[in-house]
Scaffold this motif. Structure first.
Motif, mmCIF file in Angstrom:
data_model
loop_
_atom_site.group_PDB
_atom_site.id
_atom_site.type_symbol
_atom_site.label_atom_id
_atom_site.label_comp_id
_atom_site.label_asym_id
_atom_site.label_seq_id
_atom_site.Cartn_x
_atom_site.Cartn_y
_atom_site.Cartn_z
ATOM 1 N N GLU A 231 1.001 -1.196 -0.092
ATOM 2 C CA GLU A 231 0.090 0.042 -0.084
ATOM 3 C C GLU A 231 0.767 1.197 -0.138
ATOM 4 O OE1 GLU A 231 -3.909 -1.329 2.256
ATOM 5 O OE2 GLU A 231 -2.168 -0.904 3.438
ATOM 6 N N ALA A 232 1.900 1.223 0.853
ATOM 7 C CA ALA A 232 2.850 2.483 0.741
ATOM 8 C C ALA A 232 3.403 2.595 -0.514
ATOM 9 C CB ALA A 232 4.172 2.268 2.010
ATOM 10 N N GLU A 233 3.896 1.758 -1.111
ATOM 11 C CA GLU A 233 4.628 1.455 -2.451
ATOM 12 C C GLU A 233 3.629 2.370 -3.464
ATOM 13 O OE1 GLU A 233 7.579 -1.316 -4.481
ATOM 14 O OE2 GLU A 233 5.549 -1.796 -4.862
ATOM 15 N N ALA A 234 2.292 1.734 -3.300
ATOM 16 C CA ALA A 234 1.415 2.375 -4.512
ATOM 17 C C ALA A 234 1.126 3.890 -4.160
ATOM 18 C CB ALA A 234 -0.117 1.532 -4.139
ATOM 19 N N VAL A 235 1.120 4.403 -2.932
ATOM 20 C CA VAL A 235 0.968 5.733 -2.546
ATOM 21 C C VAL A 235 1.993 6.329 -3.006
ATOM 22 C CG1 VAL A 235 0.541 7.390 -0.527
ATOM 23 C CG2 VAL A 235 -0.622 5.275 -0.663
ATOM 24 N N ALA A 236 3.190 5.914 -2.920
ATOM 25 C CA ALA A 236 4.514 6.654 -3.251
ATOM 26 C C ALA A 236 4.411 6.783 -4.718
ATOM 27 C CB ALA A 236 5.588 5.878 -2.958
ATOM 28 N N VAL A 237 3.988 5.801 -5.494
ATOM 29 C CA VAL A 237 4.072 5.976 -7.049
ATOM 30 C C VAL A 237 2.970 7.037 -7.560
ATOM 31 C CG1 VAL A 237 3.415 4.633 -8.876
ATOM 32 C CG2 VAL A 237 4.822 3.753 -7.415
ATOM 33 N N VAL A 238 1.828 6.967 -6.639
ATOM 34 C CA VAL A 238 0.732 7.945 -7.078
ATOM 35 C C VAL A 238 1.354 9.557 -6.910
ATOM 36 C CG1 VAL A 238 -1.452 8.789 -6.322
ATOM 37 C CG2 VAL A 238 -1.156 6.426 -6.816
ATOM 38 N N LYS A 239 1.976 9.620 -5.781
ATOM 39 C CA LYS A 239 2.477 10.952 -5.151
ATOM 40 C C LYS A 239 3.669 11.339 -6.220
ATOM 41 C CE LYS A 239 0.123 11.820 -1.830
ATOM 42 N NZ LYS A 239 -0.920 13.204 -1.393
ATOM 43 N N ALA A 240 4.451 10.505 -6.555
ATOM 44 C CA ALA A 240 5.518 10.970 -7.523
ATOM 45 C C ALA A 240 4.725 11.510 -8.725
ATOM 46 C CB ALA A 240 6.414 9.921 -7.659
ATOM 47 N N LEU A 241 4.128 10.530 -9.268
ATOM 48 C CA LEU A 241 3.307 11.027 -10.758
ATOM 49 C C LEU A 241 2.721 12.258 -10.689
ATOM 50 C CD1 LEU A 241 1.906 7.497 -11.769
ATOM 51 C CD2 LEU A 241 4.083 8.718 -12.713
ATOM 52 N N GLU A 242 1.701 12.517 -9.161
ATOM 53 C CA GLU A 242 1.341 13.940 -9.152
ATOM 54 C C GLU A 242 2.276 14.986 -9.323
ATOM 55 O OE1 GLU A 242 -1.061 13.258 -5.920
ATOM 56 O OE2 GLU A 242 -2.864 12.129 -6.783
ATOM 57 N N HIS A 243 3.142 14.843 -8.299
ATOM 58 C CA HIS A 243 4.261 15.850 -8.174
ATOM 59 C C HIS A 243 4.883 16.239 -9.493
ATOM 60 C CE1 HIS A 243 7.260 18.262 -6.064
ATOM 61 N NE2 HIS A 243 8.182 17.721 -6.652
ATOM 62 N N THR A 244 5.039 15.294 -10.426
ATOM 63 C CA THR A 244 5.888 15.535 -11.752
ATOM 64 C C THR A 244 4.682 15.756 -12.743
ATOM 65 O OG1 THR A 244 5.938 13.155 -12.203
ATOM 66 C CG2 THR A 244 7.846 14.333 -10.897
ATOM 67 N N GLY A 245 3.610 15.753 -12.502
ATOM 68 C CA GLY A 245 2.637 15.950 -13.842
ATOM 69 C C GLY A 245 2.659 14.953 -14.530
ATOM 70 N N GLY A 246 2.799 13.689 -14.104
ATOM 71 C CA GLY A 246 2.937 12.495 -15.052
ATOM 72 C C GLY A 246 3.896 12.176 -15.722
ATOM 73 N N ASN A 247 5.068 13.054 -15.393
ATOM 74 C CA ASN A 247 6.487 12.702 -16.207
ATOM 75 C C ASN A 247 7.268 11.427 -15.685
ATOM 76 O OD1 ASN A 247 9.289 12.985 -16.859
ATOM 77 N ND2 ASN A 247 8.831 14.724 -17.523
ATOM 78 N N ILE A 248 7.237 10.287 -16.467
ATOM 79 C CA ILE A 248 7.812 9.119 -16.010
ATOM 80 C C ILE A 248 9.210 9.241 -15.643
ATOM 81 C CG2 ILE A 248 8.139 6.777 -16.846
ATOM 82 C CD1 ILE A 248 5.087 7.611 -16.530
ATOM 83 N N THR A 249 10.077 9.954 -16.308
ATOM 84 C CA THR A 249 11.530 10.020 -16.008
ATOM 85 C C THR A 249 11.670 10.644 -14.816
ATOM 86 O OG1 THR A 249 12.116 10.168 -18.338
ATOM 87 C CG2 THR A 249 13.628 10.806 -17.115
ATOM 88 N N GLN A 250 11.092 11.859 -14.747
ATOM 89 C CA GLN A 250 11.267 12.486 -13.330
ATOM 90 C C GLN A 250 10.744 11.980 -12.171
ATOM 91 O OE1 GLN A 250 9.681 16.550 -13.823
ATOM 92 N NE2 GLN A 250 10.955 16.932 -15.657
#
Length: 598
Positions: free
Chosen positions: A558-577
């Motif tokens: 669950e924590a890993e899923a939240v981290a992935v979502v937060k990273a995508l939201e923070h970068t506006g969906g930029n996969i590389t960043q």
């Protein structure tokens, strides 16, 4: 001035004569010779067709008696003066279908008519009528007539059979002349006995070579001489032969020609230019660009700029590098460049460098010679670089190409030639290279994961594909286009509700256009009615934010899923960043997104 009926009659007579010209030419001289040999007799001989239409008339002499017979024939009147009626005297071989001819004799008082039926394949094809006075009956002339008729019948049968053979030979000749394969035959001395138009075109020689030795006809060492020596042919074997024009490249089949005793009398060489073979292979394999600039959907500033770059790239031959996130349509842009270029009639050959392991990628690109991997190989195989001759080679995901293959590719592009695996000969290439990568190649060069020399070779023109999250104005256009396609295919009329459209604009689309198209397909299949609602969308879109549990304790998953979502939201969906923030690779991040249905 001739009346209409006279004109029609004249045309009818001419048509009958034209149709039976062969029979007149065949039988006429024989009947003339008969008249000359029996010129002391008084008779008239006539040839008619199967409908009793007169084809030709001849006479033994110009005597008064013969004149009487001619007049009777013209008037078609044969009357027995004693009985004043037509009398049939005797019939010989009547209804005998096996005979080559039938004879029927009619008695008209002092005049006799001997009618002989000429048969071809048991059918009456013509009649020979001998008209003479009864006093001439019983002479040698009568005994000659069966021989004459038999000869005409035999000659007619021979003519018909020869004509049929001629038609068959002409048909075979048309097939050979129409063939795109070159065909050349030689006798046991190596003398050229035949060459078809395709052969003359491929070998750049003319018909004058027939009758000359094969070495005088071509400017390279003929492989056909080896077949004459060994008496062993081959099928679809590849040859690269040195000539005054450079290297000539063929696919050839050699067939030993043998007589009825099995003795070899020559060789038939069937050959095709390798360029024609590769063109046919590409056509059958679908190596054609099916997308053009009109298939690129969008009205955003970024898309308009890309269309300008496509037109610019299409107007020259320079290599193009297309970079951008996965799903942004790099392959469509590559095909559009090809179709906008002067190479649009040539092949568009695609190689996915990520999809193949290193050993297969090398043989896929460069091909291999016979026996390179095992003795079971029946022949070599051209690589995709060769097959792209005259067209475009599209290297998708080029960043995944191993470094040693990058070096080999650089050499091929610089030298404009490839060497197959297991081979030594350089094969000329004529290609335009378009590459695509979802990984930043400049960063890979800095990290020594991509060769700088190859990067400079393929990066003459550069196109950057924008992610979908940066052009929200195109989302509705793409969604509508995709939905209309499914409606058209299935005969439906489904629409997106306003709430569903709002969800599409809230999602960050890490998978870009490809992800949007799949999302529309999913919603189309789920919706039973004509209106697509938010509940018909995938969970990751309908529930944009994963609610973090108030309880600070959660599973690692669950924590890993939240981290992935937060990273995508923070970068506006930029996969590389997002991958850099999470400290994982892009491919790993893609795997996590798929695992958590993000």
């Amino acid at each position: 001035m001739m009346e209409r009926k006279d004109v029609d009659l004249h045309e009818q007579i001419k048509n009958i004569a034209d149709k039976n010209e062969w029979l007149i030419k065949l039988a006429g001289p024989i009947l003339r010779e008969l008249c000359l040999q029996f010129c002391s007799k008084n008779f008239v001989i006539m040839l008619t067709d199967s409908n009793s239409k007169v084809l030709c008339v001849d006479k033994s002499n110009d005597s008064e008696k013969v004149g009487i017979l001619i007049n009777l024939i013209k008037n078609r009147v044969y009357i027995n003066k004693a009985e004043n009626q037509l009398i049939e005297l005797r019939v010989l071989n009547q209804n005998n279908d096996s005979a080559d001819f039938e004879q029927v004799t009619y008695d008209y008082g002092n005049i006799l008519n001997h009618v002989y039926t000429i048969k071809l394949n048991s059918e009456a094809k013509a009649f020979i009528t001998l008209t003479l006075f009864k006093e001439e009956e019983g002479s040698v002339l009568n005994s000659f007539m069966p021989v004459i008729c038999k000869s005409i019948s035999n000659l007619s049968n021979m003519y018909i059979k020869n004509k049929e053979l001629e038609i068959q030979n002409n048909f075979r000749g048309l097939l050979i002349d129409a063939s795109s394969d070159g065909m050349l035959s030689v006798d046991m001395k190596g003398i050229i006995t035949f060459i078809n138009p395709a052969g003359m075109r491929i070998l750049k020689i003319d018909k004058d070579v027939v009758g000359k030795h094969i070495t005088e006809g071509v400017d390279f060492e003929p492989t056909i001489l080896h077949v004459l020596k060994t008496q062993k042919g081959y099928v679809d074997k590849e040859f690269r032969l040195k000539s005054k024009r450079g290297v000539v490249h063929f696919v050839k089949t050699a067939i030993p020609l043998r007589d009825e005793k099995g003795e070899m009398v020559g060789v038939l060489d069937i050959f095709r230019s390798i360029r024609e073979v590769t063109t046919m292979v590409n056509r059958m394999n679908g190596a054609q660009a099916k997308y053009s600039i009109f298939n690129i959907i969008g009205e955003s500033i970024q898309i308009k700029e890309i269309k300008k770059l496509i037109k610019m790239a299409g107007s020259n031959e320079s290599p193009v590098l297309i970079e951008g996130e996965s799903g942004t349509g790099k392959d469509i842009i590559a095909q559009s460049i090809h179709n906008f270029s002067l190479r649009s009639d040539g092949p568009f050959v695609t190689v996915d460098c990520e999809a193949l392991p290193r050993n297969l990628l090398e043989s896929e690109l460069f091909g291999y010679e016979e026996g390179s991997f095992s003795k079971k190989n029946t022949g070599g195989r051209p690589g995709k670089i060769e097959l792209a001759y005259g067209g475009t080679l599209f290297l998708n995901n080029v960043g995944y190409m191993p470094l040693d293959l990058q070096s080999k590719l650089s050499n091929a592009l610089i030298n404009k030639a490839v060497v197959r695996i297991g081979g030594f000969n350089e094969i000329p290439i004529d290609i335009r290279v378009v590459c695509a990568s979802s990984i930043n190649l400049e960063d890979m060069v800095a990290e020594n994961n991509f060769r700088e020399d190859l990067y400079k070779l393929i990066n003459t023109l550069h196109i950057e594909t924008p992610p979908l999250r940066e052009r929200h104005e195109d989302i509705d256009l793409i969604a509508n286009q995709t939905l209309n396609q499914y409606n058209l295919i299935n005969g439906t009329n489904k629409e997106l509700s306003e709430e569903a459209r709002n969800l599409l604009h809230k999602w960050c689309w890490p998978g870009n256009v490809r992800e949007l198209e799949r999302a529309i397909e999913y919603a189309y299949c789920i919706a039973k009615d004509n209106i697509i609602l938010p509940e018909h969308m995938q969970n990751k879109i309908s529930k944009v934010n994963i609610k973090i549990k108030e309880n600070p304790l959660m599973s690692i998953r669950e924590a890993e899923a939240v981290a992935v979502v937060k990273a995508l939201e923070h970068t506006g969906g930029n996969i590389t960043q997002a991958a850099k923030i999470l400290g994982i690779g892009r491919n790993t991040l893609y795997g996590k997104m798929k695992e958590y249905d993000l």
